[in-house]
Design an enzyme around this catalytic site. Sequence first.
Site, PDB file in Angstrom:
ATOM      1  N   HIS A 145       2.333  29.362  -8.127  1.00 55.36           N
ATOM      2  CA  HIS A 145       2.007  29.512  -9.552  1.00 55.36           C
ATOM      3  C   HIS A 145       0.928  30.581  -9.713  1.00 55.36           C
ATOM      4  O   HIS A 145      -0.047  30.611  -8.963  1.00 55.36           O
ATOM      5  CB  HIS A 145       1.385  28.221 -10.102  1.00 55.36           C
ATOM      6  CG  HIS A 145       2.270  27.028 -10.093  1.00 55.36           C
ATOM      7  ND1 HIS A 145       2.938  26.592 -11.210  1.00 55.36           N
ATOM      8  CD2 HIS A 145       2.577  26.134  -9.112  1.00 55.36           C
ATOM      9  CE1 HIS A 145       3.606  25.478 -10.926  1.00 55.36           C
ATOM     10  NE2 HIS A 145       3.408  25.179  -9.657  1.00 55.36           N
ATOM     11  N   HIS A 178       7.094  27.455  -4.067  1.00 57.40           N
ATOM     12  CA  HIS A 178       6.783  28.409  -5.135  1.00 57.40           C
ATOM     13  C   HIS A 178       5.270  28.533  -5.282  1.00 57.40           C
ATOM     14  O   HIS A 178       4.533  27.604  -4.964  1.00 57.40           O
ATOM     15  CB  HIS A 178       7.418  28.002  -6.464  1.00 57.40           C
ATOM     16  CG  HIS A 178       7.132  26.593  -6.881  1.00 57.40           C
ATOM     17  ND1 HIS A 178       7.810  25.518  -6.363  1.00 57.40           N
ATOM     18  CD2 HIS A 178       6.230  26.083  -7.747  1.00 57.40           C
ATOM     19  CE1 HIS A 178       7.344  24.398  -6.894  1.00 57.40           C
ATOM     20  NE2 HIS A 178       6.364  24.716  -7.737  1.00 57.40           N
TER      21      HIS A 178
HETATM   22  P1  5GP Z   1       5.350  22.122  -9.209  1.00 52.81           P
HETATM   23  O1  5GP Z   1       4.854  20.932 -10.004  1.00 52.81           O
HETATM   24  O2  5GP Z   1       6.533  21.751  -8.344  1.00 52.81           O
HETATM   25  O3  5GP Z   1       4.279  22.839  -8.462  1.00 52.81           O
HETATM   26  O4  5GP Z   1       5.839  23.156 -10.295  1.00 52.81           O
HETATM   27  C1  5GP Z   1       7.114  23.198 -10.815  1.00 52.81           C
HETATM   28  C2  5GP Z   1       7.053  24.126 -12.022  1.00 52.81           C
HETATM   29  O5  5GP Z   1       8.352  24.562 -12.297  1.00 52.81           O
HETATM   30  C3  5GP Z   1       6.513  23.465 -13.295  1.00 52.81           C
HETATM   31  O6  5GP Z   1       5.395  24.200 -13.766  1.00 52.81           O
HETATM   32  C4  5GP Z   1       7.700  23.520 -14.251  1.00 52.81           C
HETATM   33  O7  5GP Z   1       7.316  23.781 -15.580  1.00 52.81           O
HETATM   34  C5  5GP Z   1       8.547  24.649 -13.675  1.00 52.81           C
HETATM   35  N1  5GP Z   1       9.970  24.502 -13.883  1.00 52.81           N
HETATM   36  C6  5GP Z   1      10.726  23.387 -13.648  1.00 52.81           C
HETATM   37  N2  5GP Z   1      12.027  23.636 -13.925  1.00 52.81           N
HETATM   38  C7  5GP Z   1      12.089  24.944 -14.320  1.00 52.81           C
HETATM   39  C8  5GP Z   1      13.183  25.778 -14.753  1.00 52.81           C
HETATM   40  O8  5GP Z   1      14.338  25.363 -14.816  1.00 52.81           O
HETATM   41  N3  5GP Z   1      12.868  27.062 -15.074  1.00 52.81           N
HETATM   42  C9  5GP Z   1      11.598  27.547 -15.004  1.00 52.81           C
HETATM   43  N4  5GP Z   1      11.402  28.828 -15.339  1.00 52.81           N
HETATM   44  N5  5GP Z   1      10.548  26.780 -14.621  1.00 52.81           N
HETATM   45  C10 5GP Z   1      10.794  25.502 -14.286  1.00 52.81           C
END
Ligand code: 5GP
Length: 136
Positions: A102, A100
């Site tokens: 951001h 993903h």
């Molecule tokens: P990472 O740390 O893997 O780069 O980012 C994961 C992101 O996914 C975090 O910013 C977290 O808040 C978001 N996130 C985790 N679970 C969910 C969810 O069920 N729905 C949404 N919309 N965001 C999520």
Amino acid sequence: MTENCIFCKIASGEIPSATLYEDADFRVILDVGPASKGHMLILPKQHFANICEMPEELTGKAFILAKHMAEKMEKALGCDGINVLQNNHEAAGQTVFHFHIHLIPRMANDKVGITWKPGKLTDEDRDEIVKKITEE
Ligand code: 5GP
Ligand code: ZN
């Protein structure tokens, strides 16, 4: 679809989400734990754990979509800046192991902490890294 992957379920629509954009390859949603108001996530509909596992063409499309969403974000939200961030593996802060991107809207003097303490590029480090990367 990979079993028990929350982003597979969100991207496919099995779990509802605040969707900002959708096409055949991607869904763009609002992050539920936003760094700032308007924090978005670009999710491919197919499951790939991280950037190294992503096919080239889909990776290109993902970053082109990031550019389009950034333009939209700037216009619609009137933010002063945007961070485009993409974490790979636990060591880099990845918590959901489905690729993903951001997009984080920033305002002047906000307190969103996406920063690091600058080190120093030594001549030895420069030579070592240039050699390792260019000799691959
Ligand atoms: P990472 O740390 O893997 O780069 O980012 C994961 C992101 O996914 C975090 O910013 C977290 O808040 C978001 N996130 C985790 N679970 C969910 C969810 O069920 N729905 C949404 N919309 N965001 C999520
Ligand atoms: Zn997935």
